[in-house]
Scaffold this motif. Structure first.
Motif, PDB file in Angstrom:
ATOM      1  N   MET A 290       1.820  10.339  -1.797  1.00 46.58           N
ATOM      2  CA  MET A 290       1.722  11.226  -0.637  1.00 46.58           C
ATOM      3  C   MET A 290       0.496  12.141  -0.759  1.00 46.58           C
ATOM      4  O   MET A 290      -0.251  12.328   0.201  1.00 46.58           O
ATOM      5  N   ILE A 291       0.257  12.678  -1.939  1.00 48.14           N
ATOM      6  CA  ILE A 291      -0.886  13.561  -2.157  1.00 48.14           C
ATOM      7  C   ILE A 291      -2.186  12.771  -2.048  1.00 48.14           C
ATOM      8  O   ILE A 291      -3.135  13.200  -1.385  1.00 48.14           O
ATOM      9  N   HIS A 292      -2.238  11.597  -2.710  1.00 50.41           N
ATOM     10  CA  HIS A 292      -3.443  10.765  -2.659  1.00 50.41           C
ATOM     11  C   HIS A 292      -3.765  10.354  -1.221  1.00 50.41           C
ATOM     12  O   HIS A 292      -4.917  10.423  -0.794  1.00 50.41           O
ATOM     13  N   ARG A 293      -2.753   9.928  -0.492  1.00 43.88           N
ATOM     14  CA  ARG A 293      -2.954   9.458   0.889  1.00 43.88           C
ATOM     15  C   ARG A 293      -3.449  10.600   1.781  1.00 43.88           C
ATOM     16  O   ARG A 293      -4.371  10.428   2.573  1.00 43.88           O
ATOM     17  N   LYS A 294      -2.838  11.764   1.625  1.00 42.48           N
ATOM     18  CA  LYS A 294      -3.187  12.915   2.454  1.00 42.48           C
ATOM     19  C   LYS A 294      -4.619  13.393   2.195  1.00 42.48           C
ATOM     20  O   LYS A 294      -5.325  13.784   3.114  1.00 42.48           O
ATOM     21  N   ASN A 295      -5.053  13.339   0.944  1.00 39.36           N
ATOM     22  CA  ASN A 295      -6.373  13.855   0.584  1.00 39.36           C
ATOM     23  C   ASN A 295      -7.495  12.828   0.680  1.00 39.36           C
ATOM     24  O   ASN A 295      -8.666  13.196   0.639  1.00 39.36           O
TER      25      ASN A 295
END
Length: 150
Positions: A132-137
């Motif tokens: 989720m963090i990787h995708r969002k950033n």
């Protein structure tokens, strides 16, 4: 095993550039003076800097949609579309992340860009633990890097 000429060509490539599949899809192929294919893409968030960027080795991220080990390929989806990754059977540590639904990083050499980008994998890594963090950033990482490159 790779031939000496292939290894020499790999060593002279520029470092990978973070890109989105849509940038490759919309890009244009060109030849370097040495006869190697490179791709001219439009920078994300291009302001005062030149609006284009020349790439041959890229870093992409996305979700695995389909794995075809018999064809040595995996289909991946990023925020802007699909891209195909070949050479997966010879990538060190790439196999553990090759299952549908995993969020992965792929570093590879562009083989073609249209109608769907195709890469020859050099490295793959599973980023699913913090997907989720990787995708969002990811889009911000791509834009930031592209803006600081000459």
């Amino acid at each position: 095993m790779m031939g000496a000429s292939v290894l020499c060509a790999e060593k002279t490539r520029s470092p990978p550039v973070k890109v989105l599949s849509s940038q490759l899809r919309d890009g244009k192929e060109c030849q370097t003076p040495g006869g190697r294919s490179e791709y001219v893409i439009r920078r994300l968030g291009a302001g005062e800097r030149s609006s284009s960027l020349q790439v041959s080795m890229v870093w992409m991220q996305g979700t695995v949609l389909e794995v075809q080990p018999d064809h040595n390929t995996v289909l991946v989806l990023d925020e802007t579309g699909n891209f195909l990754v070949g050479g997966i059977n010879s990538v060190p540590k790439g196999k553990p992340c090759l299952s549908p639904g995993k969020y992965v990083m792929v570093m590879g050499v562009i083989q073609s860009h249209n109608p769907e980008p195709v890469l020859r994998a050099v490295k793959m890594a599973d980023l699913s633990e913090n997907a989720m963090i990787h995708r969002k950033n990811w889009i911000y990482e791509v834009e930031d890097l592209q803006q600081i490159l000459p």
